[in-house]
Design a protein around this motif. Structure first.
Motif, PDB file in Angstrom:
ATOM      1  N   SER A  90       0.844  -1.191   0.000  1.00  0.00           N
ATOM      2  CA  SER A  90       0.000   0.000   0.000  1.00  0.00           C
ATOM      3  C   SER A  90       0.881   1.244   0.000  1.00  0.00           C
ATOM      4  O   SER A  90       2.095   1.162   0.220  1.00  0.00           O
ATOM      5  N   ASP A  91       0.265   2.399  -0.231  1.00  0.00           N
ATOM      6  CA  ASP A  91       1.035   3.647  -0.236  1.00  0.00           C
ATOM      7  C   ASP A  91       1.725   3.874   1.104  1.00  0.00           C
ATOM      8  O   ASP A  91       2.892   4.279   1.155  1.00  0.00           O
ATOM      9  N   ASP A  92       0.994   3.610   2.206  1.00  0.00           N
ATOM     10  CA  ASP A  92       1.572   3.803   3.536  1.00  0.00           C
ATOM     11  C   ASP A  92       2.763   2.862   3.764  1.00  0.00           C
ATOM     12  O   ASP A  92       3.761   3.248   4.375  1.00  0.00           O
ATOM     13  N   GLU A  93       2.647   1.637   3.269  1.00  0.00           N
ATOM     14  CA  GLU A  93       3.737   0.667   3.424  1.00  0.00           C
ATOM     15  C   GLU A  93       4.956   1.087   2.607  1.00  0.00           C
ATOM     16  O   GLU A  93       6.096   0.926   3.056  1.00  0.00           O
ATOM     17  N   LEU A  94       4.714   1.632   1.430  1.00  0.00           N
ATOM     18  CA  LEU A  94       5.817   2.104   0.583  1.00  0.00           C
ATOM     19  C   LEU A  94       6.521   3.298   1.226  1.00  0.00           C
ATOM     20  O   LEU A  94       7.758   3.394   1.213  1.00  0.00           O
ATOM     21  N   ILE A  95       5.731   4.194   1.808  1.00  0.00           N
ATOM     22  CA  ILE A  95       6.308   5.356   2.500  1.00  0.00           C
ATOM     23  C   ILE A  95       7.138   4.885   3.694  1.00  0.00           C
ATOM     24  O   ILE A  95       8.196   5.442   3.996  1.00  0.00           O
ATOM     25  N   ASP A  96       6.658   3.834   4.357  1.00  0.00           N
ATOM     26  CA  ASP A  96       7.382   3.275   5.503  1.00  0.00           C
ATOM     27  C   ASP A  96       8.730   2.704   5.065  1.00  0.00           C
ATOM     28  O   ASP A  96       9.722   2.814   5.780  1.00  0.00           O
ATOM     29  N   VAL A  97       8.772   2.098   3.870  1.00  0.00           N
ATOM     30  CA  VAL A  97      10.029   1.567   3.331  1.00  0.00           C
ATOM     31  C   VAL A  97      11.031   2.701   3.137  1.00  0.00           C
ATOM     32  O   VAL A  97      12.211   2.583   3.494  1.00  0.00           O
ATOM     33  N   VAL A  98      10.553   3.813   2.588  1.00  0.00           N
ATOM     34  CA  VAL A  98      11.428   4.971   2.349  1.00  0.00           C
ATOM     35  C   VAL A  98      11.858   5.598   3.680  1.00  0.00           C
ATOM     36  O   VAL A  98      13.023   5.960   3.863  1.00  0.00           O
ATOM     37  N   SER A  99      10.914   5.691   4.607  1.00  0.00           N
ATOM     38  CA  SER A  99      11.195   6.321   5.899  1.00  0.00           C
ATOM     39  C   SER A  99      12.195   5.519   6.726  1.00  0.00           C
ATOM     40  O   SER A  99      13.009   6.083   7.459  1.00  0.00           O
ATOM     41  N   SER A 110      14.677   2.212  -3.597  1.00  0.00           N
ATOM     42  CA  SER A 110      14.569   2.885  -4.894  1.00  0.00           C
ATOM     43  C   SER A 110      13.266   2.520  -5.600  1.00  0.00           C
ATOM     44  O   SER A 110      12.601   3.372  -6.210  1.00  0.00           O
ATOM     45  N   LEU A 111      12.897   1.246  -5.500  1.00  0.00           N
ATOM     46  CA  LEU A 111      11.658   0.793  -6.132  1.00  0.00           C
ATOM     47  C   LEU A 111      10.447   1.426  -5.458  1.00  0.00           C
ATOM     48  O   LEU A 111       9.495   1.840  -6.145  1.00  0.00           O
ATOM     49  N   ALA A 112      10.457   1.532  -4.139  1.00  0.00           N
ATOM     50  CA  ALA A 112       9.346   2.159  -3.418  1.00  0.00           C
ATOM     51  C   ALA A 112       9.177   3.608  -3.874  1.00  0.00           C
ATOM     52  O   ALA A 112       8.050   4.082  -4.082  1.00  0.00           O
ATOM     53  N   LYS A 113      10.291   4.316  -4.023  1.00  0.00           N
ATOM     54  CA  LYS A 113      10.240   5.704  -4.504  1.00  0.00           C
ATOM     55  C   LYS A 113       9.634   5.761  -5.910  1.00  0.00           C
ATOM     56  O   LYS A 113       8.806   6.639  -6.216  1.00  0.00           O
ATOM     57  N   LYS A 114      10.045   4.829  -6.771  1.00  0.00           N
ATOM     58  CA  LYS A 114       9.573   4.803  -8.152  1.00  0.00           C
ATOM     59  C   LYS A 114       8.066   4.541  -8.212  1.00  0.00           C
ATOM     60  O   LYS A 114       7.336   5.203  -8.956  1.00  0.00           O
ATOM     61  N   ILE A 115       7.597   3.581  -7.415  1.00  0.00           N
ATOM     62  CA  ILE A 115       6.168   3.244  -7.412  1.00  0.00           C
ATOM     63  C   ILE A 115       5.344   4.425  -6.910  1.00  0.00           C
ATOM     64  O   ILE A 115       4.299   4.759  -7.480  1.00  0.00           O
ATOM     65  N   LEU A 116       5.822   5.075  -5.855  1.00  0.00           N
ATOM     66  CA  LEU A 116       5.110   6.242  -5.326  1.00  0.00           C
ATOM     67  C   LEU A 116       5.059   7.361  -6.360  1.00  0.00           C
ATOM     68  O   LEU A 116       4.025   8.043  -6.506  1.00  0.00           O
ATOM     69  N   LYS A 117       6.148   7.543  -7.076  1.00  0.00           N
ATOM     70  CA  LYS A 117       6.189   8.583  -8.112  1.00  0.00           C
ATOM     71  C   LYS A 117       5.185   8.294  -9.211  1.00  0.00           C
ATOM     72  O   LYS A 117       4.469   9.193  -9.689  1.00  0.00           O
ATOM     73  N   GLU A 118       5.095   7.020  -9.620  1.00  0.00           N
ATOM     74  CA  GLU A 118       4.155   6.621 -10.657  1.00  0.00           C
ATOM     75  C   GLU A 118       2.706   6.791 -10.211  1.00  0.00           C
ATOM     76  O   GLU A 118       1.802   6.954 -11.028  1.00  0.00           O
ATOM     77  N   LYS A 119       2.491   6.756  -8.904  1.00  0.00           N
ATOM     78  CA  LYS A 119       1.143   6.944  -8.351  1.00  0.00           C
ATOM     79  C   LYS A 119       0.841   8.421  -8.096  1.00  0.00           C
ATOM     80  O   LYS A 119      -0.210   8.761  -7.562  1.00  0.00           O
TER      81      LYS A 119
END
Length: 216
Positions: A90-99, A110-119
């Motif tokens: 989920s978006d929150d989980e991806l943000i948690d990966v970056v955080s 890097s992938l989490a950042k890319k997915i968030l950017k695409e969203k």
């Protein structure tokens, strides 16, 4: 004074550690590869249990090495399988990966950042720097009060065992490495004082009980 080498990455696979070493060597970054694996495998399974290989760097090279790994992972994210587990986050989980990037490999960050950017939820470089600083502050907080550990330390110290001496030494000296390469004490100043007392008491009682045994 010679600059100390500090643990940068840990692996349970020697080849992975060597791959990172090769990458660093190509960029003229000095490193040490240490084998901290257990010499005896209690499972007799010849697997990764007890295996630990550490890549150590000078603190001054941490930032450069992190950038090299980040650039490498960004070049690799276009080759992932469609069922890669991070794609279901989920978006929150991806943000948690970056955080909490210190808990994840550079590829996943890097992938989490890319997915968030695409969203349409890109995290800007300024926000990433802010997240990094907050994470450093969070990780810099000492561990919670070690009451049970301290009580056990005093008891075993009075009994004259090595466990009490070890607990005292551990509370007093144990450090951890932050993502920026800084080394800080894990326990609070009060717990470290208790550790120092336990260490001293453990040493005194060890000599005391040893003397009693010799005299008897």
């Amino acid at each position: 004074m010679k600059e100390e080498f500090i643990t940068f990455e840990k692996f349970n696979d020697q080849n992975s550690a060597k791959e990172l070493g090769t990458l660093l060597d190509d960029q003229n970054i000095e490193f040490l590869l240490e084998d901290n694996s257990l010499s005896f495998d209690p499972t007799f399974a010849n697997n990764s249990f007890g295996k630990e290989y550490c890549i150590k760097l000078k603190k001054s090279d941490f930032e450069k090495a992190n950038k090299i790994l980040t650039d490498k992972s960004e070049n690799e994210i276009n080759e992932i399988d469609k069922d890669y587990y991070l794609l279901s986050f989920s978006d929150d989980e991806l943000i948690d990966v970056v955080s909490k990037s210190d808990e994840w490999n550079k590829f996943d960050v890097s992938l989490a950042k890319k997915i968030l950017k695409e969203k349409g939820k890109e995290i800007t470089p300024e926000k990433i720097e802010e997240i990094k600083q907050k994470r450093i502050l969070e990780l810099s907080k000492p561990e919670e009060d070690q009451k049970i550990y301290i009580i056990l330390g005093y008891i075993t110290a009075i009994l004259g065992g090595f466990l009490g001496i070890f607990i005292g030494w551990h509370l007093l000296t144990y450090k951890k490495t932050l993502p920026n390469g800084n080394r800080i004490y894990v326990y609070s100043q009060n717990d470290r004082k208790q550790g120092n007392r336990i260490l001293i008491i453990g040493g005194i009682f060890f000599v005391f009980w040893l003397t009693i045994r010799i005299l008897n």
